[in-house]
Design a protein around this motif. Structure first.
Motif, mmCIF file in Angstrom:
data_model
loop_
_atom_site.group_PDB
_atom_site.id
_atom_site.type_symbol
_atom_site.label_atom_id
_atom_site.label_comp_id
_atom_site.label_asym_id
_atom_site.label_seq_id
_atom_site.Cartn_x
_atom_site.Cartn_y
_atom_site.Cartn_z
ATOM 1 N N GLN A 120 0.814 -1.218 0.000
ATOM 2 C CA GLN A 120 0.000 0.000 0.000
ATOM 3 C C GLN A 120 0.849 1.270 0.000
ATOM 4 N N THR A 121 1.883 1.284 0.807
ATOM 5 C CA THR A 121 2.676 2.516 0.924
ATOM 6 C C THR A 121 4.168 2.219 0.962
ATOM 7 N N GLN A 131 7.506 3.771 2.455
ATOM 8 C CA GLN A 131 7.980 4.720 3.466
ATOM 9 C C GLN A 131 9.270 5.353 2.960
ATOM 10 N N GLN A 168 6.508 14.299 8.800
ATOM 11 C CA GLN A 168 5.246 13.672 8.443
ATOM 12 C C GLN A 168 4.103 14.068 9.366
ATOM 13 N N THR A 181 -2.073 14.957 8.611
ATOM 14 C CA THR A 181 -3.140 14.145 9.187
ATOM 15 C C THR A 181 -4.405 14.091 8.333
ATOM 16 N N ASP A 182 -4.646 15.091 7.502
ATOM 17 C CA ASP A 182 -5.863 15.115 6.694
ATOM 18 C C ASP A 182 -5.688 14.462 5.320
ATOM 19 N N TYR A 183 -4.531 13.871 5.083
ATOM 20 C CA TYR A 183 -4.229 13.274 3.787
ATOM 21 C C TYR A 183 -3.653 11.889 3.980
ATOM 22 N N ARG A 184 -3.800 11.070 2.951
ATOM 23 C CA ARG A 184 -3.082 9.801 2.903
ATOM 24 C C ARG A 184 -2.139 9.875 1.716
ATOM 25 N N ILE A 185 -0.874 10.002 1.989
ATOM 26 C CA ILE A 185 0.135 10.050 0.934
ATOM 27 C C ILE A 185 0.752 8.671 0.826
ATOM 28 N N ASP A 186 0.697 8.095 -0.359
ATOM 29 C CA ASP A 186 1.231 6.757 -0.573
ATOM 30 C C ASP A 186 2.686 6.777 -1.014
#
Length: 136
Positions: free
Chosen positions: A85-86, A88, A112, A116-121
């Motif tokens: 999924q991600t 790092q 990082q 908090t309001d985003y999902r960065i992959d």
């Protein structure tokens, strides 16, 4: 060594074929990111498409990072905490204009805590300059 690599591949839900074991072993011995052409030149008798598919599978499974560099892509092993999924990959990738190598600068990390309001992959954090070895 190959048994250890086999376990890493299995842990990442990747079938440990002989070519995958060889490519992972090659990448593990590199001090900098390498291109498809460099890998292909190392494995003279291997099929370019097989190497490319292996690298793409490794990237999808969180085993390698791809680093865009000029008009090519280079590959370097991920840390163990990357997954499907991600990635790092929050550190700087540094390209030396003299020796033409790309290295990970793990001591230069993006913060990082304010995301908090985003999902960065994935993030590609890249710089060009002259490495400390070439400056001497």
């Amino acid at each position: 060594m190959m048994k250890n690599i086999e376990q890493k591949l299995l842990h990442k839900n990747t079938n440990p074929t002989s070519m995958r074991l060889l490519i992972y072993d090659y990448l593990a011995k590199q001090q900098h990111a390498v291109s498809l052409t460099e890998i292909e030149n190392y494995f003279e008798k291997a099929d370019r498409v097989t190497i490319y598919r292996t690298l793409k599978t490794f990237e999808e499974k969180g085993l390698v990072h791809s680093v865009p560099e000029n008009n090519t892509t280079k590959y370097i092993l991920c840390d163990d905490d990357c997954d499907e999924q991600t990635h790092q990959d929050w550190h700087l990738h540094f390209y030396c204009k003299i020796c033409k190598t790309t290295t990970c600068k793990e001591d230069f990390i993006l913060p990082q805590n304010n995301l908090t309001d985003y999902r960065i992959d994935e993030i590609k954090f890249f710089a060009k300059g002259i490495c400390e070895k070439c400056l001497q």
